[in-house]
Design a protein around this motif. Structure first.
Motif, mmCIF file in Angstrom:
data_model
loop_
_atom_site.group_PDB
_atom_site.id
_atom_site.type_symbol
_atom_site.label_atom_id
_atom_site.label_comp_id
_atom_site.label_asym_id
_atom_site.label_seq_id
_atom_site.Cartn_x
_atom_site.Cartn_y
_atom_site.Cartn_z
ATOM 1 N N VAL A 30 0.839 -1.195 0.000
ATOM 2 C CA VAL A 30 0.000 0.000 0.000
ATOM 3 C C VAL A 30 0.873 1.244 0.000
ATOM 4 N N GLY A 31 0.635 2.125 -0.956
ATOM 5 C CA GLY A 31 1.303 3.421 -0.988
ATOM 6 C C GLY A 31 0.255 4.516 -0.998
ATOM 7 N N ALA A 32 0.195 5.324 0.050
ATOM 8 C CA ALA A 32 -0.864 6.329 0.188
ATOM 9 C C ALA A 32 -0.260 7.719 0.332
ATOM 10 N N ASN A 33 -0.238 8.475 -0.751
ATOM 11 C CA ASN A 33 0.223 9.864 -0.681
ATOM 12 C C ASN A 33 -0.809 10.756 -0.004
ATOM 13 N N LEU A 41 1.783 13.635 0.302
ATOM 14 C CA LEU A 41 3.131 13.080 0.257
ATOM 15 C C LEU A 41 3.616 12.953 -1.172
ATOM 16 N N ARG A 42 4.943 12.842 -1.317
ATOM 17 C CA ARG A 42 5.527 12.725 -2.640
ATOM 18 C C ARG A 42 5.841 11.286 -3.041
ATOM 19 N N TYR A 43 6.298 10.485 -2.089
ATOM 20 C CA TYR A 43 6.958 9.246 -2.479
ATOM 21 C C TYR A 43 6.331 7.967 -1.937
ATOM 22 N N ALA A 44 5.216 8.035 -1.258
ATOM 23 C CA ALA A 44 4.642 6.827 -0.662
ATOM 24 C C ALA A 44 4.313 5.781 -1.720
ATOM 25 N N ARG A 45 3.687 6.193 -2.802
ATOM 26 C CA ARG A 45 3.343 5.241 -3.858
ATOM 27 C C ARG A 45 4.600 4.677 -4.514
ATOM 28 N N LYS A 46 5.605 5.524 -4.702
ATOM 29 C CA LYS A 46 6.861 5.041 -5.283
ATOM 30 C C LYS A 46 7.529 4.028 -4.367
ATOM 31 N N ASP A 47 7.442 4.249 -3.059
ATOM 32 C CA ASP A 47 8.009 3.301 -2.099
ATOM 33 C C ASP A 47 7.419 1.914 -2.307
ATOM 34 N N SER A 103 2.794 2.362 3.206
ATOM 35 C CA SER A 103 3.550 3.609 3.205
ATOM 36 C C SER A 103 2.549 4.739 3.047
ATOM 37 N N GLY A 104 2.396 5.545 4.083
ATOM 38 C CA GLY A 104 1.428 6.627 4.037
ATOM 39 C C GLY A 104 1.394 7.377 5.355
ATOM 40 N N HIS A 105 0.481 8.309 5.471
ATOM 41 C CA HIS A 105 0.338 9.064 6.710
ATOM 42 C C HIS A 105 -0.174 8.156 7.829
#
Length: 456
Positions: A30-33, A41-47, A103-105
């Motif tokens: 999971v990548g949540a900007n 956020l800038r990079y959560a999805r890329k992570d 990866s997110g808030h």
């Protein structure tokens, strides 16, 4: 600025005893900007996608068995976790592996996903425990993510997963990116979070401390922990200290990634400077090769890459790397390097204008507007001086006088405001600390630049 990195709750699950991978390997990443009311956020999805790549390349995962969610709501995440549970129904317990990554808030209690009820860390942990897979490993890269480990045995600097009496082939292991009182951080230099970057680099092969071409849980954790703490020493938020909780039973090593023997190997001689390996289009930073006193061997899949190594404060040494399966390449003699300015970063994209750059531009525009109003005022004055009673009345004269005074006041006011702005900009430029050169996306100055935080 304090920066809290998205909750990175990665359950990188262990492989079966020894180097053999589990027969059923499933991952939910999971990548949540997007968060609640925090900055995007800038990079959560890329992570999340970086982790996906290394699991496919080195972890024995099939692409179809990895689900990547981008900015999901709480309801969607619940549904996906239930779907993950169903995938293991009827499978032999000793042959199953589950990986979850977030990866997110987040804060000490909740993941910051849209939807009601709010998705708590307790609910997430309970859901993960319910997945009927034998092996599960979780990692949370978020502000105060260490709160999840409250009351558990923490893996502090002496954490030694390598001791077989503490390892297992079944159970749950959790990795977190920071303590319960620390923010987690991301970096524009790395185009991602510090912790995820170093974890992925370790899984890619850099964490292989004993040279057996496999990466264990202990090696991956130690590599990510040490590199993350060192990389964040000089950031505004301060050092970031990852932690771990182990709930495993058994007596075998927990292997996360391994080479299949078909990879090429890049050999770096002792004393070689820090280098970065990107894809051939410079769109993604794949791995960071730190400088070292000993010879370093970095395995890479066959393909085309770009290698960038530090040469000086102004220059990088850059070489294209085309490697075939099982090929051995000596970096010092087998590649043709050329120099490039450091401004040529790894991720395409321009440098945003800073406040200290915008302020003088705006102030200059304000002063130009003030000058225009003074010119209008002067024009009205000329018309008053050349007043012709035969064609104009006293009322016309009074109107021109009033307009002239108004234009003059506005003009002087704008010029004054512009001068003040110029003075403030000059003061900001004089007072601010020097920063690394980062003309394009990812710099290579060696200093971590905190661009945007992940807030609780």
């Amino acid at each position: 600025m304090r920066v809290c990195l998205p909750g990175l709750f990665v359950l990188l699950v262990a492989l079966l005893p020894g180097p053999v991978f589990a027969a059923k390997r499933v991952a939910l990443l999971v990548g949540a900007n997007e968060g609640w009311d925090e900055p995007k956020l800038r990079y959560a999805r890329k992570d999340a996608h970086k982790l996906r790549d290394v699991l496919v390349r080195r972890g024995g995962f099939a692409e179809k068995d990895i689900v990547v969610l981008e900015d999901p709501g709480a309801g969607e995440l619940r549904e996906q976790l239930e779907a993950m549970k169903r995938q293991f129904v009827g499978r032999s317990g000793a042959e199953t592996l589950f990986v979850f990554y977030y990866s997110g808030h987040a804060d000490r209690e909740h993941l910051h996903l849209q939807g009601a009820p709010a998705f708590s860390l307790k609910e997430l942990l309970a859901s993960l425990r319910e997945v009927p897979a034998a092996q599960k490993l979780g990692i949370i890269d978020a502000c105060q993510s260490g709160a999840l480990l409250k009351g558990a045995r923490l893996a502090s600097p002496g954490f030694d997963v390598a001791r077989k009496e503490e390892l297992a082939v079944s159970g749950l292991a959790l990795l977190v990116s920071s303590t319960a009182n620390e923010p987690s951080q991301e970096s524009k230099e790395l185009a991602g979070s510090f912790f995820t970057h170093h974890l992925v680099s370790g899984l890619f092969g850099l964490a292989d401390a004993n040279g057996d071409r496999r990466v264990t849980l202990s090696e991956a954790y130690q590599h990510a922990r040490e590199r993350t703490a060192a990389a964040t020493v000089h950031t505004r938020a301060g050092p970031q200290h990852p932690g771990a909780k182990i709930e495993l039973a058994g007596y075998e090593e927990l292997y996360l990634t391994a080479e299949d023997g078909s990879e090429a190997v890049l050999a770096f001689p002792p004393g070689w400077p820090r280098c970065f390996l990107t894809d051939r289009f410079e769109m993604r930073l794949l791995v960071e090769i730190p400088p070292g006193a000993a010879r370093s061997l970095v395995p890479v899949p066959a393909g085309s890459y770009l290698l960038k190594c530090e040469a000086s404060e102004e220059l990088l040494r850059v070489a294209r790397v085309d490697v075939r399966a099982a090929e051995h390449v000596e970096v010092s003699s087998g590649l043709r390097f050329h120099d490039k300015p450091r401004g040529d970063g790894f991720v395409k994209g321009g440098k945003p204008l800073r406040t200290v750059s915008l302020l003088p531009i705006v102030s200059g525009g304000v002063m130009a507007s003030g000058a225009a109003f003074l010119a209008l005022s002067k024009q009205e004055r000329w018309r008053i001086v050349n007043f012709d009673p035969s064609h104009e009345t006293l009322v016309d004269l009074e109107r021109r006088s009033a307009r002239g005074e108004l234009y003059q006041r506005v003009g002087f006011g704008l010029i004054g405001a512009g001068l003040v702005g110029m003075g403030i900009a000059a003061g900001m430029q004089w007072m601010r600390k020097p920063e690394p050169s980062l003309t394009v996306g990812v710099g290579t100055s060696g200093a971590s630049l905190l661009i945007q935080g992940r807030w609780p």
